[in-house]
Design an enzyme around this catalytic site. Structure first.
Site, PDB file in Angstrom:
ATOM      1  N   TYR A  87      -1.817   0.258  -3.548  1.00 17.19           N
ATOM      2  CA  TYR A  87      -1.120   1.059  -4.544  1.00 17.19           C
ATOM      3  C   TYR A  87      -0.452   2.259  -3.862  1.00 17.19           C
ATOM      4  O   TYR A  87      -1.122   3.112  -3.289  1.00 17.19           O
ATOM      5  CB  TYR A  87      -2.072   1.548  -5.623  1.00 17.19           C
ATOM      6  CG  TYR A  87      -2.686   0.470  -6.484  1.00 17.19           C
ATOM      7  CD1 TYR A  87      -2.128  -0.802  -6.569  1.00 17.19           C
ATOM      8  CD2 TYR A  87      -3.826   0.722  -7.239  1.00 17.19           C
ATOM      9  CE1 TYR A  87      -2.700  -1.785  -7.361  1.00 17.19           C
ATOM     10  CE2 TYR A  87      -4.393  -0.246  -8.040  1.00 17.19           C
ATOM     11  CZ  TYR A  87      -3.834  -1.506  -8.094  1.00 17.19           C
ATOM     12  OH  TYR A  87      -4.412  -2.479  -8.880  1.00 17.19           O
ATOM     13  N   SER A  88       0.868   2.299  -3.925  1.00 15.95           N
ATOM     14  CA  SER A  88       1.662   3.355  -3.275  1.00 15.95           C
ATOM     15  C   SER A  88       1.322   3.466  -1.794  1.00 15.95           C
ATOM     16  O   SER A  88       1.290   4.571  -1.225  1.00 15.95           O
ATOM     17  CB  SER A  88       1.460   4.702  -3.980  1.00 15.95           C
ATOM     18  OG  SER A  88       1.956   4.653  -5.312  1.00 15.95           O
TER      19      SER A  88
END
Length: 339
Positions: free
Chosen positions: A55-56
Site C-alpha cells: 500500500y503506497s
C-alpha cells in the site's frame, strides 16, 4: 462496537476493522489525517488495524506505525506480503527468501518488533504450500508474528493449505481475507463454507463494493467517487455488469430507507450478519468517511431486511464476476490451459 473471536485463536477483535490502504499516496492522505482517523477509530472501539507492504509502496505501514506509537499493545496489528515491491523479480511472492525480508521491512516501517497477523496477500502459484508454511511457521516461532493467514485465496487453495500444514506438521493459516459485499456474494457458495469447516477467522474487504454501496452512487447522479477517477471502467454504466449494480443499488437504497438505515449501514450490517464473518474492513479516506461507517458498528439487520436483500441480489451471486481476485490462473492465461 461488537467484538468477536478471531477464528479459534481466542483473540477478541472488533466487528469493524480499520483498513489502511488509503493511507499515503493511494488515498492522498497525510500523516496528520491518518493519525486522526486512527485516533477516532480506536476511540470508537476498533482494535484491529489492517495494512500491507504494497500500500503506497510501504507508506501506509509507515503512517500506521507512527499513528499507533505508544499504544501498540492495545492494537491487533495485521499486515500482508506477496504483492510486488519493485521491479526485482524476487521482491514478491511467497518464497521463504522473500517473506523473511518482507517481514523485516514491514516491522521496520511499522516501528514494531512483531505483528499479530501476517497475511499472504494472494496465492502464489509458483511457490509450494510447504515452502510458504514452513517459512511462516519459523517466523512465528521466532516471535516476529503471532498468527498468519491468507487473503483472497480460492476455496480449494484454502483446503489444500490446511492439508499441507497437517501433512508437514506446520502451523496453519488461521484467517482468510476475502472480498465480500451485497453486490459480490460468490464466496457464500465456496469460500465461507470452507472457512467455517476449518474454523478460520474471516476479515472481509471491500464491504462497500469499491464505493458502490457508499450512498454516493445513485441513479441520475454523476459518478465522481475517488475510486472512479482511476478505475473508470468499473463505474461505466454502459457496461451491463455496472448497470446491474446501479439497478441493485437503487433497490437496496429503498430497503435501507424503509428500515431507517443508510446504505452504508445496510451494507456493513449485511456482511457482519453472516455467521462465518468475523470483521468487516472499512477503508476510510477522511474522518467524515470514518464516522459514516462507524454508524454501522451496532447495526443488526432483521430477518425481513436480510430477505429483502436476498430478493435483490441472490445468495452466492456476483454481479461483476469478472472482477473477482480468486480466479484460478488457468482461466485468465491461455498458456496455462493449452499445450
Amino acid at each position: 462496537m461488537q467484538y468477536r473471536t478471531l477464528g479459534r485463536t481466542g483473540v477478541q477483535v472488533s466487528s469493524l476493522a480499520l483498513g489502511a490502504m488509503n493511507f499515503g499516496a493511494i488515498g492522498r492522505t497525510t500523516q496528520d489525517e491518518a493519525t486522526a482517523i486512527v485516533d477516532a477509530a480506536i476511540e470508537a472501539g476498533i482494535n484491529l488495524i489492517d495494512t500491507a507492504d504494497m500500500y503506497s509502496g510501504g507508506g501506509s505501514e509507515e503512517m500506521v506505525g507512527k499513528a499507533i506509537a505508544g499504544r501498540r499493545d492495545d492494537i491487533v496489528l495485521a499486515t500482508k506480503a506477496t504483492m510486488p515491491m519493485g521491479d526485482e523479480r524476487n521482491h514478491r511472492g511467497s518464497s521463504r527468501r522473500w517473506l523473511v525480508k518482507a517481514l523485516d521491512d514491514s516491522l521496520r516501517r511499522l516501528g514494531v518488533d512483531h505483528v499479530d497477523l501476517y497475511q499472504i496477500h494472494r496465492w502464489d502459484p509458483s511457490t509450494s504450500d510447504e515452502e510458504t508454511l514452513s517459512a511462516l511457521t519459523d517466523l512465528q516461532r521466532a516471535g516476529k508474528i503471532r498468527y498468519f493467514g491468507s487473503s483472497t485465496f480460492p476455496a480449494y487453495r484454502i483446503v489444500q493449505a490446511q492439508w499441507a500444514a497437517r501433512e508437514h506438521r506446520l502451523s496453519r493459516y488461521v484467517t482468510e481475507q476475502p472480498s465480500y459485499s451485497i453486490l459480490q456474494r460468490g464466496i457464500e457458495s465456496h469460500v465461507l463454507p470452507v472457512t467455517e469447516e476449518y474454523g478460520l477467522g474471516v476479515l472481509v474487504w471491500s464491504p462497500l463494493a469499491s464505493g458502490w454501496l457508499s450512498g454516493a452512487i445513485r441513479e441520475g447522479r454523476e459518478i465522481a467517487t475517488h475510486r472512479s477517477t482511476f478505475m473508470p471502467q468499473r463505474f461505466d454504466t454502459a457496461i451491463p455488469s455496472n448497470r446491474a449494480r446501479l439497478d441493485a443499488v437503487e433497490r437496496l437504497a429503498g430497503v435501507a430507507d424503509e428500515a431507517g438505515l443508510t446504505v452504508i449501514q445496510l451494507a456493513l450490517g449485511f456482511v457482519t450478519a453472516h455467521p462465518a464473518v468475523t470483521s468487516a474492513i472499512i477503508g476510510p479516506r477522511t474522518l467524515d468517511h470514518l464516522h459514516s461507517q462507524l454508524a454501522a458498528a451496532d447495526t443488526v439487520l432483521s430477518a425481513d431486511v436480510l430477505d429483502a436483500i436476498d430478493a435483490i441480489v441472490a445468495p452466492g451471486t456476483d454481479l461483476a464476476a469478472h472482477e473477482k481476485f480468486d480466479t484460478p490462473p488457468a482461466l485468465l492465461d491461455p498458456s496455462l490451459r493449452r499445450r
